[in-house]
Design a protein around this motif. Structure first.
Motif, PDB file in Angstrom:
ATOM      1  N   MET A 157       0.816  -1.222   0.000  1.00  0.00           N
ATOM      2  CA  MET A 157       0.000   0.000   0.000  1.00  0.00           C
ATOM      3  C   MET A 157       0.846   1.267   0.000  1.00  0.00           C
ATOM      4  SD  MET A 157      -3.161  -1.181   2.409  1.00  0.00           S
ATOM      5  CE  MET A 157      -3.875   0.410   2.680  1.00  0.00           C
ATOM      6  N   ALA A 158       2.004   1.184   0.655  1.00  0.00           N
ATOM      7  CA  ALA A 158       2.843   2.386   0.767  1.00  0.00           C
ATOM      8  C   ALA A 158       3.522   2.724  -0.542  1.00  0.00           C
ATOM      9  CB  ALA A 158       3.884   2.177   1.863  1.00  0.00           C
ATOM     10  N   SER A 159       3.480   1.809  -1.510  1.00  0.00           N
ATOM     11  CA  SER A 159       4.222   2.061  -2.758  1.00  0.00           C
ATOM     12  C   SER A 159       3.514   3.077  -3.666  1.00  0.00           C
ATOM     13  CB  SER A 159       4.420   0.742  -3.523  1.00  0.00           C
ATOM     14  OG  SER A 159       3.172   0.297  -4.044  1.00  0.00           O
ATOM     15  N   PHE A 160       2.230   3.338  -3.417  1.00  0.00           N
ATOM     16  CA  PHE A 160       1.471   4.209  -4.324  1.00  0.00           C
ATOM     17  C   PHE A 160       2.073   5.621  -4.360  1.00  0.00           C
ATOM     18  CE2 PHE A 160      -2.366   6.962  -5.125  1.00  0.00           C
ATOM     19  CZ  PHE A 160      -2.477   6.631  -6.472  1.00  0.00           C
ATOM     20  N   GLU A 161       2.273   6.146  -5.552  1.00  0.00           N
ATOM     21  CA  GLU A 161       2.949   7.439  -5.676  1.00  0.00           C
ATOM     22  C   GLU A 161       1.995   8.626  -5.773  1.00  0.00           C
ATOM     23  OE1 GLU A 161       5.606   6.657  -8.900  1.00  0.00           O
ATOM     24  OE2 GLU A 161       7.040   5.604  -7.593  1.00  0.00           O
ATOM     25  N   GLY A 162       0.700   8.352  -5.911  1.00  0.00           N
ATOM     26  CA  GLY A 162      -0.284   9.437  -5.906  1.00  0.00           C
ATOM     27  C   GLY A 162      -0.718   9.730  -4.477  1.00  0.00           C
ATOM     28  N   GLU A 163      -1.898  10.316  -4.353  1.00  0.00           N
ATOM     29  CA  GLU A 163      -2.429  10.604  -2.998  1.00  0.00           C
ATOM     30  C   GLU A 163      -3.336   9.455  -2.578  1.00  0.00           C
ATOM     31  OE1 GLU A 163      -2.526  13.740  -1.120  1.00  0.00           O
ATOM     32  OE2 GLU A 163      -2.556  15.305  -2.642  1.00  0.00           O
ATOM     33  N   SER A 164      -3.141   8.902  -1.397  1.00  0.00           N
ATOM     34  CA  SER A 164      -4.062   7.885  -0.897  1.00  0.00           C
ATOM     35  C   SER A 164      -4.295   8.120   0.585  1.00  0.00           C
ATOM     36  CB  SER A 164      -3.525   6.478  -1.150  1.00  0.00           C
ATOM     37  OG  SER A 164      -2.440   6.206  -0.312  1.00  0.00           O
ATOM     38  N   PHE A 165      -5.518   7.902   1.013  1.00  0.00           N
ATOM     39  CA  PHE A 165      -5.875   8.225   2.397  1.00  0.00           C
ATOM     40  C   PHE A 165      -7.207   7.580   2.740  1.00  0.00           C
ATOM     41  CE2 PHE A 165      -6.820  11.479  -0.698  1.00  0.00           C
ATOM     42  CZ  PHE A 165      -8.203  11.524  -0.635  1.00  0.00           C
ATOM     43  N   HIS A 166      -7.447   7.440   4.051  1.00  0.00           N
ATOM     44  CA  HIS A 166      -8.753   7.010   4.544  1.00  0.00           C
ATOM     45  C   HIS A 166      -9.674   8.229   4.534  1.00  0.00           C
ATOM     46  CE1 HIS A 166     -11.858   5.686   7.372  1.00  0.00           C
ATOM     47  NE2 HIS A 166     -11.470   4.446   7.124  1.00  0.00           N
ATOM     48  N   THR A 167     -10.975   8.009   4.380  1.00  0.00           N
ATOM     49  CA  THR A 167     -11.925   9.133   4.311  1.00  0.00           C
ATOM     50  C   THR A 167     -11.892  10.022   5.550  1.00  0.00           C
ATOM     51  OG1 THR A 167     -13.628   7.656   5.196  1.00  0.00           O
ATOM     52  CG2 THR A 167     -13.522   7.890   2.810  1.00  0.00           C
ATOM     53  N   TYR A 168     -11.517   9.426   6.679  1.00  0.00           N
ATOM     54  CA  TYR A 168     -11.463  10.163   7.950  1.00  0.00           C
ATOM     55  C   TYR A 168     -10.316  11.180   7.940  1.00  0.00           C
ATOM     56  CZ  TYR A 168     -12.169  10.282  13.090  1.00  0.00           C
ATOM     57  OH  TYR A 168     -12.473  10.629  14.387  1.00  0.00           O
ATOM     58  N   GLU A 169      -9.385  10.951   6.992  1.00  0.00           N
ATOM     59  CA  GLU A 169      -8.219  11.855   6.915  1.00  0.00           C
ATOM     60  C   GLU A 169      -8.170  12.540   5.553  1.00  0.00           C
ATOM     61  OE1 GLU A 169      -5.986   8.635   8.065  1.00  0.00           O
ATOM     62  OE2 GLU A 169      -6.526   9.001  10.154  1.00  0.00           O
TER      63      GLU A 169
END
Ligand code: NA7
Length: 537
Positions: A157-169
């Motif tokens: 999961m940490a490899s993604f180079e775009g923006e990724s986040f949980h909806t709470y954040e």
């Protein structure tokens, strides 16, 4: 090392500055107690401060979510819409804090890491992540029902180079316009986000594991403020009488008592009505009887087929593992129509599982997808999750997270054997989980303040339930699960979360017997001098 401990003992520490913490603080100050609220966030608002994703809004009628205890607030505040959006709700809670003039008793950016009961001194030592320790005779948790977000456990999961986040954040100022976006999860949160953003992004892929039964919100602006304000007493009286604490009461007729034509006509009417009426104002047996539930679910399935152009997509959006209303019903505004937008694609994870996250996007068993943004709308470690994040230690070194590992145990959803003077206000098995949160929490807070006052007046050092009371309450909670079809579905109500070890099973988080019955149980205790508690002088 400087000594950061604040050894001055307060009467009460409240953890959390959301709907519950705000009211508890106000009540305690009104009773002349020395109380403080600590909250990890930078401002009050709790869940309405944290959930800033696009489309976040009430599914409860705005006025049924506001506090009812203060006439001035009721008359002064004006809700703009029947179902207010998150910014308005946050403004409301901020307004209440300032109106009540309680901000000076709140401490922000204070993450509580641990709380330990000091038996020798009969007090709670509350440790903050900034190194300080606060002490109080009573500890009240107002930590929210859904404040421990959980992400899936996909590979890399940490490899993604775009923006990724949980909806709470959800990042403030995130620009998603014309971006390629993935949304994973189709609970109430995912449904709101998808409906809001699908026509603003360049492409939206929705990764769905299990669909939910959704129904129209039918929001509208509130034009006649004076009429609404005049109706408050009647509305609050009505909310007191319903099991759910909402304005919607079930129709006390079984669906089988009416003809097929009458049922269809009633359900068409409900489908056109705003809010949770379709869930909570339906024939009473729809949430109790499998056949009745199946027939109504089929009615809703027909609506989904009518609203979604592509028949294959429509079928994927129709739940098959649970009946209507047995999980939390997401209310939606043109959600199903979003799938008629050519920029939107529904990916059924039962056909093609996610294998891993890549630097560019998501790899499923069928395809590689490229994204700019990945949104994890994957829910929360509900109700007990926020407690587990704090190392809470009671008498004889017992840990709350150990005691609640398999299933929570409480009395009245408010106290736990082995944890004297700890009041789990918005915790498991209380009215606040099984019914409309703010009114439920108001009665729980009022009752708790009265009990604390009683303990103070009678110079009682320690209050906790008896073992028998705790067992009795577990029995009551279990009865509620047997009563309704909600007790059988895999949802956050029943403690199910595949992303948390040990929570992929049914747990008894919710008191399904209704708000009036819980209020009766509370009154029976206080009226009879608290027989269910062990009071230590
Ligand atoms: P919910 O209702 O718990 O929904 C979470 C969604 O995320 C749901 O569709 C889940 O599918 C999905 N999910 C969770 N984990 C995964 C993994 N590992 N892979 C794929 N999909 C996953 O949370 P919400 O935030 O939407 O709503 C919570 C409450 O907030 C709501 O009820 C309102 O009261 C306000 P599943 O259904 O478990 O198959």
């Amino acid at each position: 090392m400087p000594d950061n401990s604040d050894h001055s003992t307060r009467d009460v520490i409240i953890i959390g500055a959301g709907v519950c913490g705000i009211y508890m603080l106000h009540k305690l100050l009104e009773c002349g107690m020395n109380a403080t609220v600590v909250d990890a966030a930078e401002r009050p608002g709790g869940t309405w401060n944290k959930n800033r994703y696009p489309g976040a809004r009430f599914d409860s009628e705005s006025y049924s979510y506001g506090y009812s205890f203060n006439e001035e607030i009721l008359q002064e505040w004006e809700w703009s819409e029947q179902f207010a959006g998150q910014p308005e709700t946050l403004r409301y809670l901020t307004y209440v804090v300032d109106k009540l003039d309680i901000r000076d008793h709140m401490q922000f950016n204070c993450l509580v890491s641990a709380a330990r009961y000091d038996e020798a001194r009969s007090c709670w030592q509350v440790e903050l992540a900034d190194g300080r320790t606060l002490c109080s005779r009573y500890l009240c948790t107002a930590v929210g029902l859904l404040s421990a977000p959980t992400k899936p456990r996909f590979k890399e999961m940490a490899s993604f180079e775009g923006e990724s986040f949980h909806t709470y954040e959800w990042p403030e100022d995130l620009d998603y316009a014309n971006k390629r976006v993935a949304v994973i999860g189709t609970g109430a949160t995912g449904v709101q986000i998808i409906s809001e953003i699908h026509d603003k992004v360049s492409e939206l892929k929705v990764f769905q594991r299990r669909p939910n039964w959704c129904a129209p919100l039918k929001n509208f602006p509130i034009e006649d403020q004076a009429a609404l304000k005049a109706s408050y007493p009647a509305l609050f009286e009505k909310m007191k009488s319903t099991l759910s604490g909402f304005v919607h009461a079930p129709r006390m007729v079984a669906s089988t008592e009416e003809t097929k034509e009458e049922r269809e006509a009633f359900w068409e009417e409900l489908y056109e009505q705003p809010g949770f009426g379709i869930w909570l104002g339906n024939y009473y047996n729809v949430l109790l009887d499998e056949d009745a539930n199946r027939e109504f679910s089929e009615f809703i399935a027909k609506k989904i087929r009518q609203r979604v152009d592509d028949p294959a997509t429509a079928e994927k959006l129709i739940p098959t593992d649970h009946g209507f209303g047995t999980r939390r019903v997401p209310l939606e505004t043109r959600y199903f129509e979003a799938y008629n937008n050519p920029a939107v694609e529904l990916i059924d994870l039962n056909d093609t599982a996610i294998e891993r996250i890549t630097p560019e996007g998501i790899k499923t068993s069928a395809q590689d997808y490229q994204f700019d943004i990945i949104v994890y709308a994957t829910g929360f470690d509900a109700v007990t999750g926020a407690f587990d994040l704090i190392d809470i230690t009671g008498r004889e070194g017992e840990k709350l997270r150990d005691k609640w590992r398999d299933d929570p145990l409480t009395y009245l959803g408010l106290q736990v054997v082995g944890f004297p003077n700890l009041f789990t206000l918005a915790g498991p098995q209380s009215a606040s989980v099984g019914s409309n949160f703010p009114p439920a929490i108001q009665s729980v807070v009022d009752w708790t303040c009265e009990l604390i006052q009683y303990l103070e007046d009678n110079k009682i050092k320690g209050c906790e339930p008896s073992v028998a009371s705790e067992q009795y309450w577990q029995g009551e909670v279990k009865k509620g699960y047997e009563l309704t079809l909600l007790g059988t579905a895999k949802s956050w109500f029943t403690g199910y979360n595949s992303n948390v070890d040990g929570h992929d099973k049914l747990r008894h988080l919710v008191y399904f017997n209704g708000a009036p019955k819980l209020r009766e149980s509370l009154s029976a205790e206080s009226d009879n001098g608290y027989p269910g508690f062990e009071l230590q002088a």
